[in-house]
Design a protein around this motif. Structure first.
Motif, PDB file in Angstrom:
ATOM      1  N   LEU A  55       0.823  -1.204   0.000  1.00 23.69           N
ATOM      2  CA  LEU A  55       0.000   0.000   0.000  1.00 23.69           C
ATOM      3  C   LEU A  55       0.861   1.258   0.000  1.00 23.69           C
ATOM      4  CD1 LEU A  55      -2.864   1.163   0.180  1.00 23.69           C
ATOM      5  CD2 LEU A  55      -2.631   1.066   2.659  1.00 23.69           C
ATOM      6  N   MET A  56       1.846   1.309   0.875  1.00 29.81           N
ATOM      7  CA  MET A  56       2.724   2.487   0.934  1.00 29.81           C
ATOM      8  C   MET A  56       3.559   2.615  -0.336  1.00 29.81           C
ATOM      9  SD  MET A  56       1.834   3.981   3.578  1.00 29.81           S
ATOM     10  CE  MET A  56       3.049   5.266   3.595  1.00 29.81           C
ATOM     11  N   GLY A  57       4.000   1.511  -0.890  1.00 34.04           N
ATOM     12  CA  GLY A  57       4.748   1.553  -2.143  1.00 34.04           C
ATOM     13  C   GLY A  57       3.898   2.072  -3.291  1.00 34.04           C
ATOM     14  N   GLY A  58       2.639   1.641  -3.343  1.00 40.85           N
ATOM     15  CA  GLY A  58       1.729   2.127  -4.385  1.00 40.85           C
ATOM     16  C   GLY A  58       1.470   3.613  -4.262  1.00 40.85           C
ATOM     17  N   ILE A  59       1.257   4.079  -3.041  1.00 41.62           N
ATOM     18  CA  ILE A  59       1.036   5.511  -2.822  1.00 41.62           C
ATOM     19  C   ILE A  59       2.281   6.305  -3.216  1.00 41.62           C
ATOM     20  CG2 ILE A  59       0.695   7.261  -1.028  1.00 41.62           C
ATOM     21  CD1 ILE A  59      -1.146   5.205   0.366  1.00 41.62           C
ATOM     22  N   ALA A  60       3.449   5.831  -2.811  1.00 42.57           N
ATOM     23  CA  ALA A  60       4.696   6.520  -3.161  1.00 42.57           C
ATOM     24  C   ALA A  60       4.893   6.554  -4.678  1.00 42.57           C
ATOM     25  CB  ALA A  60       5.882   5.835  -2.491  1.00 42.57           C
ATOM     26  N   PHE A  61       4.542   5.469  -5.357  1.00 43.24           N
ATOM     27  CA  PHE A  61       4.692   5.427  -6.812  1.00 43.24           C
ATOM     28  C   PHE A  61       3.792   6.453  -7.483  1.00 43.24           C
ATOM     29  CE2 PHE A  61       3.063   3.748 -10.865  1.00 43.24           C
ATOM     30  CZ  PHE A  61       4.232   3.785 -11.598  1.00 43.24           C
ATOM     31  N   PHE A  62       2.522   6.552  -7.041  1.00 48.55           N
ATOM     32  CA  PHE A  62       1.611   7.510  -7.651  1.00 48.55           C
ATOM     33  C   PHE A  62       1.999   8.947  -7.344  1.00 48.55           C
ATOM     34  CE2 PHE A  62      -1.304   3.804  -7.848  1.00 48.55           C
ATOM     35  CZ  PHE A  62      -1.433   3.794  -9.226  1.00 48.55           C
ATOM     36  N   ILE A  63       2.544   9.210  -6.165  1.00 46.17           N
ATOM     37  CA  ILE A  63       3.037  10.553  -5.847  1.00 46.17           C
ATOM     38  C   ILE A  63       4.232  10.879  -6.724  1.00 46.17           C
ATOM     39  CG2 ILE A  63       4.184  11.927  -4.072  1.00 46.17           C
ATOM     40  CD1 ILE A  63       2.354  10.551  -2.026  1.00 46.17           C
ATOM     41  N   TYR A  64       5.138   9.933  -6.875  1.00 45.95           N
ATOM     42  CA  TYR A  64       6.309  10.131  -7.735  1.00 45.95           C
ATOM     43  C   TYR A  64       5.883  10.429  -9.165  1.00 45.95           C
ATOM     44  CZ  TYR A  64      10.294   8.859 -10.657  1.00 45.95           C
ATOM     45  OH  TYR A  64      11.273   8.852 -11.606  1.00 45.95           O
ATOM     46  N   ARG A  65       4.908   9.646  -9.662  1.00 46.18           N
ATOM     47  CA  ARG A  65       4.428   9.857 -11.030  1.00 46.18           C
ATOM     48  C   ARG A  65       3.761  11.212 -11.194  1.00 46.18           C
ATOM     49  NH1 ARG A  65       0.758   5.328 -13.548  1.00 46.18           N
ATOM     50  NH2 ARG A  65      -0.236   6.985 -14.678  1.00 46.18           N
ATOM     51  N   ALA A  66       2.998  11.634 -10.198  1.00 47.73           N
ATOM     52  CA  ALA A  66       2.311  12.920 -10.274  1.00 47.73           C
ATOM     53  C   ALA A  66       3.310  14.074 -10.241  1.00 47.73           C
ATOM     54  CB  ALA A  66       1.319  13.049  -9.125  1.00 47.73           C
ATOM     55  N   LEU A  67       4.319  13.972  -9.392  1.00 46.25           N
ATOM     56  CA  LEU A  67       5.314  15.052  -9.305  1.00 46.25           C
ATOM     57  C   LEU A  67       6.223  15.068 -10.520  1.00 46.25           C
ATOM     58  CD1 LEU A  67       6.287  14.886  -5.526  1.00 46.25           C
ATOM     59  CD2 LEU A  67       4.812  16.544  -6.673  1.00 46.25           C
ATOM     60  N   ARG A  68       6.510  13.918 -11.078  1.00 50.18           N
ATOM     61  CA  ARG A  68       7.386  13.841 -12.256  1.00 50.18           C
ATOM     62  C   ARG A  68       6.703  14.460 -13.464  1.00 50.18           C
ATOM     63  NH1 ARG A  68       9.271   8.354 -15.112  1.00 50.18           N
ATOM     64  NH2 ARG A  68      10.443   9.299 -16.778  1.00 50.18           N
ATOM     65  N   GLY A  69       5.382  14.316 -13.578  1.00 50.63           N
ATOM     66  CA  GLY A  69       4.643  14.855 -14.701  1.00 50.63           C
ATOM     67  C   GLY A  69       4.478  16.357 -14.642  1.00 50.63           C
ATOM     68  N   LYS A  70       4.648  16.974 -13.479  1.00 53.05           N
ATOM     69  CA  LYS A  70       4.455  18.411 -13.325  1.00 53.05           C
ATOM     70  C   LYS A  70       5.711  19.229 -13.596  1.00 53.05           C
ATOM     71  CE  LYS A  70       0.583  18.280 -10.180  1.00 53.05           C
ATOM     72  NZ  LYS A  70       0.053  18.721  -8.905  1.00 53.05           N
TER      73      LYS A  70
END
Length: 75
Positions: A55-70
């Motif tokens: 769960l924490m890995g999935g959340i971290a991955f989606f945060i990373y993806r969101a910040l990388r796209g910005k």
């Protein structure tokens, strides 16, 4: 990048080799004649331990993806 992913995946598999019982559970289960109950309890503890990490890995991955796209290109 492939090596980092492989190393992370390897560390995720390490808990399956660990003994995850507390001292009290181990003492009670070892005093029993059958080791099948101890194996089942240990597997159950490890099974329950994996999901918070996923769960924490999935959340971290989606945060990373969101910040990388910005990221905006430097002018």
């Amino acid at each position: 990048m492939k090596w980092k992913l492989l190393i992370i995946f390897g560390f995720l598999l390490l808990p399956s080799l660990a003994d995850a019982q507390c001292a009290m559970c181990r003492a009670v289960l070892e005093s029993e004649g059958s080791q099948a109950a101890a194996k089942g309890i240990n597997d159950g503890i490890l099974y329950l331990m994996v999901f918070p990490y996923l769960l924490m890995g999935g959340i971290a991955f989606f945060i990373y993806r969101a910040l990388r796209g910005k990221k905006t290109p430097a002018s």
